[in-house]
Scaffold this active site. Structure first.
Site, PDB file in Angstrom:
ATOM      1  N   ARG A 158       0.850  -1.188   0.000  1.00 38.46           N
ATOM      2  CA  ARG A 158       0.000   0.000   0.000  1.00 38.46           C
ATOM      3  C   ARG A 158       0.885   1.236   0.000  1.00 38.46           C
ATOM      4  O   ARG A 158       2.009   1.193   0.512  1.00 38.46           O
ATOM      5  CB  ARG A 158      -0.878   0.024   1.266  1.00 38.46           C
ATOM      6  CG  ARG A 158      -2.052  -0.933   1.232  1.00 38.46           C
ATOM      7  CD  ARG A 158      -3.141  -0.476   0.261  1.00 38.46           C
ATOM      8  NE  ARG A 158      -4.270  -1.375   0.273  1.00 38.46           N
ATOM      9  CZ  ARG A 158      -4.488  -2.360  -0.605  1.00 38.46           C
ATOM     10  NH1 ARG A 158      -3.632  -2.567  -1.584  1.00 38.46           N
ATOM     11  NH2 ARG A 158      -5.563  -3.115  -0.531  1.00 38.46           N
TER      12      ARG A 158
ATOM     13  N   HIS B  72      -1.777   1.240  -9.458  1.00 36.44           N
ATOM     14  CA  HIS B  72      -2.404   0.272  -8.543  1.00 36.44           C
ATOM     15  C   HIS B  72      -3.087  -0.871  -9.323  1.00 36.44           C
ATOM     16  O   HIS B  72      -4.285  -1.121  -9.185  1.00 36.44           O
ATOM     17  CB  HIS B  72      -3.412   0.964  -7.604  1.00 36.44           C
ATOM     18  CG  HIS B  72      -3.747   0.146  -6.391  1.00 36.44           C
ATOM     19  ND1 HIS B  72      -4.037   0.702  -5.159  1.00 36.44           N
ATOM     20  CD2 HIS B  72      -3.839  -1.196  -6.207  1.00 36.44           C
ATOM     21  CE1 HIS B  72      -4.295  -0.263  -4.296  1.00 36.44           C
ATOM     22  NE2 HIS B  72      -4.188  -1.433  -4.902  1.00 36.44           N
TER      23      HIS B  72
HETATM   24  P1  NAP Z   1      -1.787 -11.980   4.211  1.00 35.02           P
HETATM   25  O1  NAP Z   1      -1.952 -13.362   3.663  1.00 35.02           O
HETATM   26  O2  NAP Z   1      -2.661 -11.535   5.312  1.00 35.02           O
HETATM   27  O3  NAP Z   1      -0.247 -11.878   4.686  1.00 35.02           O
HETATM   28  C1  NAP Z   1       0.251 -10.794   5.392  1.00 35.02           C
HETATM   29  C2  NAP Z   1       1.709 -11.077   5.758  1.00 35.02           C
HETATM   30  O4  NAP Z   1       2.261  -9.890   6.341  1.00 35.02           O
HETATM   31  C3  NAP Z   1       1.850 -12.196   6.807  1.00 35.02           C
HETATM   32  O5  NAP Z   1       2.966 -12.989   6.526  1.00 35.02           O
HETATM   33  C4  NAP Z   1       2.080 -11.412   8.102  1.00 35.02           C
HETATM   34  O6  NAP Z   1       2.853 -12.087   9.083  1.00 35.02           O
HETATM   35  C5  NAP Z   1       2.872 -10.218   7.584  1.00 35.02           C
HETATM   36  N1  NAP Z   1       2.776  -9.103   8.531  1.00 35.02           N
HETATM   37  C6  NAP Z   1       1.680  -8.414   8.926  1.00 35.02           C
HETATM   38  N2  NAP Z   1       2.009  -7.489   9.843  1.00 35.02           N
HETATM   39  C7  NAP Z   1       3.345  -7.606  10.031  1.00 35.02           C
HETATM   40  C8  NAP Z   1       4.271  -6.933  10.870  1.00 35.02           C
HETATM   41  N3  NAP Z   1       3.898  -5.953  11.718  1.00 35.02           N
HETATM   42  N4  NAP Z   1       5.556  -7.315  10.817  1.00 35.02           N
HETATM   43  C9  NAP Z   1       5.956  -8.314   9.983  1.00 35.02           C
HETATM   44  N5  NAP Z   1       5.132  -8.992   9.165  1.00 35.02           N
HETATM   45  C10 NAP Z   1       3.825  -8.622   9.186  1.00 35.02           C
HETATM   46  O7  NAP Z   1      -1.901 -10.895   3.059  1.00 35.02           O
HETATM   47  P2  NAP Z   1      -1.807 -11.112   1.476  1.00 35.02           P
HETATM   48  O8  NAP Z   1      -3.044 -11.735   0.961  1.00 35.02           O
HETATM   49  O9  NAP Z   1      -0.505 -11.771   1.171  1.00 35.02           O
HETATM   50  O10 NAP Z   1      -1.792  -9.589   0.971  1.00 35.02           O
HETATM   51  C11 NAP Z   1      -0.802  -8.671   1.385  1.00 35.02           C
HETATM   52  C12 NAP Z   1      -1.136  -7.254   0.969  1.00 35.02           C
HETATM   53  O11 NAP Z   1      -0.894  -7.064  -0.417  1.00 35.02           O
HETATM   54  C13 NAP Z   1      -2.593  -6.825   1.116  1.00 35.02           C
HETATM   55  O12 NAP Z   1      -2.923  -6.508   2.444  1.00 35.02           O
HETATM   56  C14 NAP Z   1      -2.667  -5.614   0.207  1.00 35.02           C
HETATM   57  O13 NAP Z   1      -2.369  -4.437   0.920  1.00 35.02           O
HETATM   58  C15 NAP Z   1      -1.571  -5.876  -0.820  1.00 35.02           C
HETATM   59  N6  NAP Z   1      -2.131  -6.083  -2.188  1.00 35.02           N
HETATM   60  C16 NAP Z   1      -1.851  -5.183  -3.157  1.00 35.02           C
HETATM   61  C17 NAP Z   1      -2.345  -5.372  -4.429  1.00 35.02           C
HETATM   62  C18 NAP Z   1      -2.004  -4.434  -5.540  1.00 35.02           C
HETATM   63  O14 NAP Z   1      -2.575  -4.524  -6.619  1.00 35.02           O
HETATM   64  N7  NAP Z   1      -1.056  -3.545  -5.358  1.00 35.02           N
HETATM   65  C19 NAP Z   1      -3.140  -6.477  -4.725  1.00 35.02           C
HETATM   66  C20 NAP Z   1      -3.414  -7.384  -3.722  1.00 35.02           C
HETATM   67  C21 NAP Z   1      -2.903  -7.166  -2.433  1.00 35.02           C
HETATM   68  P3  NAP Z   1       2.321 -13.452   9.772  1.00 35.02           P
HETATM   69  O15 NAP Z   1       2.409 -14.498   8.679  1.00 35.02           O
HETATM   70  O16 NAP Z   1       3.273 -13.701  10.852  1.00 35.02           O
HETATM   71  O17 NAP Z   1       0.915 -13.205  10.205  1.00 35.02           O
HETATM   72  C1  GLV Z   2      -5.659  -4.642  -4.081  1.00 35.75           C
HETATM   73  O1  GLV Z   2      -5.023  -3.674  -3.835  1.00 35.75           O
HETATM   74  C2  GLV Z   2      -6.026  -5.633  -3.127  1.00 35.75           C
HETATM   75  O2  GLV Z   2      -5.887  -5.409  -1.913  1.00 35.75           O
HETATM   76  O3  GLV Z   2      -6.482  -6.725  -3.553  1.00 35.75           O
END
Ligand code: NAP
Ligand code: GLV
Length: 309
Positions: A224, A272
């Site tokens: 983000r 984005h």
């Molecule tokens: P997720 O499965 O919830 O994974 C989050 C990861 O971040 C976990 O490994 C978690 O650790 C770690 N984390 C959270 N807080 C932390 C902290 N304070 N210190 C260290 N590690 C931390 O999320 P996801 O599905 O992979 O998605 C991640 C993010 O990608 C989304 O929240 C979104 O903001 C972004 N995203 C962006 C796009 C885009 O188009 N740009 C698209 C999709 C998603 P633990 O494993 O220990 O819980």
């Molecule tokens: C996009 O930014 C998502 O969080 O899926």
């Protein structure tokens, strides 16, 4: 049973058609909804206006159209006690891994330098480095971070990851918590941010973090905009501590017209779009979850709102 849907970009009837094909009994209403708020059981939303979801007294679950739920967590009037479910679906995961792979390879193969040479009409070969000469470090070892690392494995990069809790992933050196942060950064040449935006992760890409990376590292932010202190990156690019950045997300979106990133020669940027939820596959995940709840089973991928992800 009824579901209200609000998505970000117009996908025509793709969502409604996919829902009808996967769950014909479900009545689907598009935002803005003028009917009886009490008739709505589920909401599938991206960035609803603050306070809007509170209007629906019988919501059983709120599904985020995206993986991130910061757009919901920031609503002070989010209905209490209604589970929020983040998006986990194969189309979104595949798209993100494509983007991360593309961005890593762009930095690894000096594409920003070649773009600059092209503008200056310079024909010069830069020394090609083997992939194992570089470490790719991923902040966030969740659904997206882990898949991106898996997809990078065949290229031969050294791989590392950082999460909140300890992890063990074959072929990836895993670090966790504040205690593991500096060690993780020390060997990371290409840093990828795939963290959720929470009070703990806000501003994590800052001068102090950049200083702990080897000089000349690259930064890829697909988490983000709030993760990156933009002025700190500009300074680090000017000093050469960071050699280049790929940015998909920004503090303010759309990026203001006068923002220095637009013209910066060491920044590759996109609006984005690193990944998008794919209605056809996402609907299967949402429907399966609704059916689970209706059958008295626990929902999957429920967000811990206290933790923020
Ligand atoms: P997720 O499965 O919830 O994974 C989050 C990861 O971040 C976990 O490994 C978690 O650790 C770690 N984390 C959270 N807080 C932390 C902290 N304070 N210190 C260290 N590690 C931390 O999320 P996801 O599905 O992979 O998605 C991640 C993010 O990608 C989304 O929240 C979104 O903001 C972004 N995203 C962006 C796009 C885009 O188009 N740009 C698209 C999709 C998603 P633990 O494993 O220990 O819980
Ligand atoms: C996009 O930014 C998502 O969080 O899926």
């Amino acid at each position: 049973m009824a579901l209200l849907i609000k998505t970000d970009i117009d996908r025509g009837d793709a969502w409604a058609e996919a829902l009808a094909a996967n769950y014909p009994e479900l009545k689907v209403y598009n935002w803005p909804y003028k009917g009886d708020p009490a008739a709505i059981d589920y909401a599938l939303v991206w960035q609803p206006p603050e306070g809007e979801l509170k209007r629906f007294p019988n919501l059983k679950a709120i599904f985020s159209v995206g993986a991130g739920i910061d757009h919901l967590a920031s609503d002070p009037d989010l209905p209490e006690g209604v589970p929020v479910v983040r998006m986990v679906e194969p189309g979104l995961t595949a798209g993100m891994s494509e983007y991360v792979t593309l961005a890593v390879l762009n930095h690894h193969r000096f594409m920003l330098d070649y773009a600059a040479q092209r503008r200056a009409k310079v024909w010069e070969e830069l020394l090609q480095l083997p992939a194992e000469a570089r470490q790719v470090g991923v902040l966030g070892l969740g659904v997206l971070g882990r898949d991106a690392l898996e997809k990078l494995k065949p290229f031969g990069f050294r791989l590392a990851g950082w999460s909140r809790s300890p992890k063990s992933i074959t072929g990836v050196t895993c670090f966790h918590g504040e205690g593991g942060f500096a060690e993780f950064l020390a060997e990371t040449d290409i840093l990828v941010c795939l963290l959720p935006l929470t009070p703990q992760t806000e501003g994590v890409l800052n001068t102090e973090t950049f200083a702990k990376l080897p000089a000349g590292s690259a930064v890829i932010n697909v988490g983000r905009g709030g993760h990156l202190v933009e002025d700190d990156l500009l300074e680090a690019l000017d000093s050469g501590q960071i050699s280049g950045a790929t940015l998909d997300v920004f503090q303010e979106e759309p990026l203001p017209e006068d923002h220095p990133f637009w013209e910066h020669p060491r920044v590759f940027m996109t609006p984005h779009i690193a990944s998008m939820t794919v209605p056809e596959t996402a609907v299967r995940a949402v429907v399966a979850n609704i059916q689970r709840l209706e059958a008295g089973e626990a929902l999957q991928h429920v967000v811990d709102m206290k933790r923020g992800y």
